[in-house]
Design a protein around this motif. Structure first.
Motif, mmCIF file in Angstrom:
data_model
loop_
_atom_site.group_PDB
_atom_site.id
_atom_site.type_symbol
_atom_site.label_atom_id
_atom_site.label_comp_id
_atom_site.label_asym_id
_atom_site.label_seq_id
_atom_site.Cartn_x
_atom_site.Cartn_y
_atom_site.Cartn_z
ATOM 1 N N THR A 146 18.829 -65.380 -36.126
ATOM 2 C CA THR A 146 19.198 -65.673 -37.518
ATOM 3 C C THR A 146 19.680 -67.109 -37.679
ATOM 4 O O THR A 146 20.678 -67.387 -38.322
ATOM 5 C CB THR A 146 20.247 -64.678 -38.047
ATOM 6 N N ALA A 173 15.491 -67.355 -39.278
ATOM 7 C CA ALA A 173 15.377 -66.504 -40.456
ATOM 8 C C ALA A 173 14.416 -67.179 -41.426
ATOM 9 O O ALA A 173 14.499 -68.381 -41.656
ATOM 10 C CB ALA A 173 16.734 -66.307 -41.122
ATOM 11 N N CYS A 205 15.457 -61.199 -39.658
ATOM 12 C CA CYS A 205 16.333 -61.162 -40.821
ATOM 13 C C CYS A 205 15.744 -61.872 -42.031
ATOM 14 O O CYS A 205 14.604 -62.315 -42.030
ATOM 15 C CB CYS A 205 17.714 -61.717 -40.471
ATOM 16 N N ASN A 232 13.747 -57.387 -41.434
ATOM 17 C CA ASN A 232 14.592 -56.451 -42.173
ATOM 18 C C ASN A 232 13.749 -55.290 -42.683
ATOM 19 O O ASN A 232 12.520 -55.389 -42.777
ATOM 20 C CB ASN A 232 15.232 -57.143 -43.381
ATOM 21 N N CYS A 270 15.727 -55.723 -37.856
ATOM 22 C CA CYS A 270 17.001 -56.333 -38.221
ATOM 23 C C CYS A 270 17.620 -55.487 -39.334
ATOM 24 O O CYS A 270 17.503 -54.260 -39.319
ATOM 25 C CB CYS A 270 16.788 -57.787 -38.619
ATOM 26 N N CYS A 271 18.268 -56.117 -40.305
ATOM 27 C CA CYS A 271 19.076 -55.393 -41.293
ATOM 28 C C CYS A 271 18.315 -54.245 -41.951
ATOM 29 O O CYS A 271 17.187 -54.410 -42.413
ATOM 30 C CB CYS A 271 19.564 -56.355 -42.365
#
Length: 622
Positions: A146, A173, A205, A232, A270-271
């Motif tokens: 990130t 990112a 991300c 993500n 990721c998220c």
């Protein structure tokens, strides 16, 4: 005994794990705390997350140390616990998974896209301290993730290479673009970082699979340096005080093959991702044999070329005089079809393309140009001055979105008072996409109030009463729209929520884009009892890739199988033509039922909105 990680990535694809922080949030753990401190305070919780990812097929496990550096931990008074937290993170991961898994030390960006007063010397000290602790703990490598700036990534990589010969993975990112935040082309950045000793380079991300895929397609492989990809789970939504992600595991499975074909040899999430996403990717890539041929760099897409800014000087023509003030949108929509078109303000300081598009929309006779308030938490030029320019130079009514995310009560009232002073009286109240998933992830989401509360407070200004309850000497005259998402499983519950917004004072409703004729019928039947106008939303699709992105990654948007099928294989002019045709067919269904038409301009292709506006007028004989 497992092979060296570099060798494993040369021979095949390694599956990484998924999110830690957002997964803990989904499990019910509170925000606003240091999840890294859980390595000390709740080691069993962290171990269980690692075990779930390992069971899902992950064979590269990240330590729970993303923000375990002195700068980030100091926010929680933990700056003296850097070594203990990082070494505990390594020990927990080691004990939780099998011997066939690689445990890598997660090291997150400190600046996180913000130009903080953190010097290169401070970065070196913080990264050195954290990496030394991780290496002492016995990691199999380091994962720098990130990062937004090449400068910061290079500093972190230099520290890592000074301390160890173990594999180092570097991830930026990206939102689908081609350059870092400090202006370096990713191709150049990757070549420089490879020369400085990076073993694997890629992205994580900030965006879902679509954004990372668009960036990866533009890159040529660097010899001996495979790609890594940790997207993500799409873009998050913020509903009833909770974050939620929309991308499903099967979508990650589909994209896993695409990433691998482009040279990605390390894939995780990721998220918003969960063990289910990792399991889906692991299953999809079972038996995958990497392509031997290098993937060539791609030319910019037709959409990217067409979306390039058109520079026009501020004095190319004299600004037209403002037209006479029309009746409000509420009055217009009661009499005839009324068209609102959304047109995004610039991401940079060049207003030429924006004013060009606004002029074209005026010539198409739109009733209002609506401007988002930093949609998707991406920083754009303020809609307040741009709304003023649209009104003064073009004589078109602006409708400004106002988000709960960016301003506290003080800033919100101040903003509205300024709107009143320059005669901008139409606004759409929205919650706003969470800041942490935009282009400045270190910024805060305010959310001092809900959208319901903001509507009530704006209507209070119309009574001449400030948010504080004090008199304002004059009354405002705001007309307030509320947002409505009909793309939900239970439409009746969404309508009940909408009724509460109307009770709070909403004067009319603007919906998220609809792509299904049956849903238009259902929305009409479900809302015809309401005593306020509905502006039904449409956003034409521009390509197959755009359709895939909207369906899987954007909160509140669902495409029918029929629409996705018609867009299959299309891009460029052909894709945009089909997108306009599909929208025209939807307008044919909507116009007999709704006088309010809300067109969202896709990717700055304002000519598509012009075509659709003219189609509305052709249909009703205006």
């Amino acid at each position: 005994m497992k092979a060296d990680l570099r060798q494993a990535l040369r021979e095949g694809v390694v599956i990484g794990d998924g999110a830690m922080g957002t997964f803990l949030y989904q499990l019910g753990f509170p925000v606003g705390v240091s999840y890294e401190e859980y390595n000390i305070e709740k080691p069993d919780v962290i171990a269980d997350v690692h075990r779930q990812y390992y069971a899902a097929g992950a064979r590269l496990i990240e330590t729970n140390t993303f923000s375990a550096n002195r700068e980030k931990l100091s926010k929680f008074g933990l700056e003296n616990d850097v070594r203990a937290i990082n070494q505990a993170g390594v020990a927990i991961a080691r004990q939780a998974v099998g011997n066939d898994a690689y445990v890598v030390g997660a090291v997150g960006s400190i600046r996180a896209a913000r130009r903080l007063n953190v010097t290169a010397e401070q970065l070196e000290l913080a990264y050195g301290e954290q990496m030394e602790a991780l290496l002492e703990g016995g990691v199999d490598g380091l994962l720098l993730e990130t990062f937004y700036d090449l400068e910061e990534m290079s500093i972190a990589l230099r520290i890592a290479r000074r301390l160890t010969k173990l594999p180092v993975i570097g991830q930026f990112a990206t939102d689908g673009g081609t350059i870092t935040n400090d202006g370096a082309a990713y191709q150049d950045a990757f070549e420089r970082l490879a020369a400085e000793g990076a073993d694997v380079l890629g992205f994580n991300c900030h965006s879902g699979p679509n954004g990372i895929l668009r960036t990866l397609e533009k890159l040529a492989p660097v010899d001996g340096v495979p790609f890594s990809v940790f997207p993500n789970a799409g873009l998050p939504s913020y509903v009833d005080g909770k974050y939620a992600f929309g991308s499903k595991p099967d979508y990650f499975a589909e994209n896993a093959i695409k990433f691998a074909d482009l040279g990605a040899r390390l894939l995780g999430g990721c998220c918003g991702t969960t063990p289910d996403h990792i399991a889906a990717m692991s299953k999809a890539l079972q038996g995958y044999v990497p392509k031997s041929a290098a993937v060539a760099a791609h030319e910019p897409s037709a959409e990217a070329r067409a979306a390039a800014p058109v520079v026009i000087g501020p004095a190319t023509e004299a600004p037209p005089a403002a037209e006479a003030v029309e009746p409000s949108l509420i009055e217009l929509v009661k009499r005839r079809h009324t068209v609102i078109v959304e047109w995004d303000t610039p991401k940079d300081l060049d207003i030429g393309k924006f004013m060009e598009g606004a002029k074209a929309l005026k010539e198409a006779r739109v009733d209002s140009i609506t401007m988002a308030d930093n949609a998707l938490a991406i920083t754009r030029m303020s809609n307040l001055p741009m709304g003023f320019l649209v009104k003064e130079r073009l004589g078109v009514r602006p409708l400004l979105h106002i988000a709960c995310r960016d301003r506290n009560l003080i800033g919100t009232q101040s903003h509205l008072m300024g709107m009143h002073a320059i005669g901008l009286d139409h606004t759409l109240v929205i919650t706003g996409d969470p800041s942490r998933f935009g282009d400045l992830p270190g910024s805060s989401s305010v959310y001092d109030m809900t959208s319901f509360e903001m509507i009530r407070l704006i209507k209070q200004l119309n009574e001449g009463i400030a948010f504080s309850g004090k008199p304002l000497k004059h009354k405002a005259n705001f007309i307030v729209a509320a947002a409505f998402n009909p793309n939900v499983k239970y439409l009746d519950k969404a309508v009940q929520r909408l009724e509460k917004k109307i009770e709070a004072g909403a004067d009319f409703i603007m919906t998220q884009p609809v792509y299904d004729a049956k849903l238009i019928e259902n929305v009409y039947e479900s809302t015809k009892h309401l005593n306020v106008p509905i502006f039904i939303g449409f956003m034409p699709i521009v390509s197959e890739g755009n359709a895939t992105f909207l369906h899987n990654e954007v909160p509140g948007i669902q495409l029918s199988d029929e629409v996705r099928g018609r867009m299959a294989g299309l891009s460029g002019a052909a894709g945009r033509e089909m997108g306009v045709q599909i929208t025209k067919e939807l307008l044919d269904v909507a116009m007999p039922k709704f006088n309010g038409i809300y067109i969202m301009t896709p990717m700055h292709f304002y000519d598509m909105s012009v075509q659709l506006t003219r189609y509305v007028w052709d249909k009703n004989g205006r």
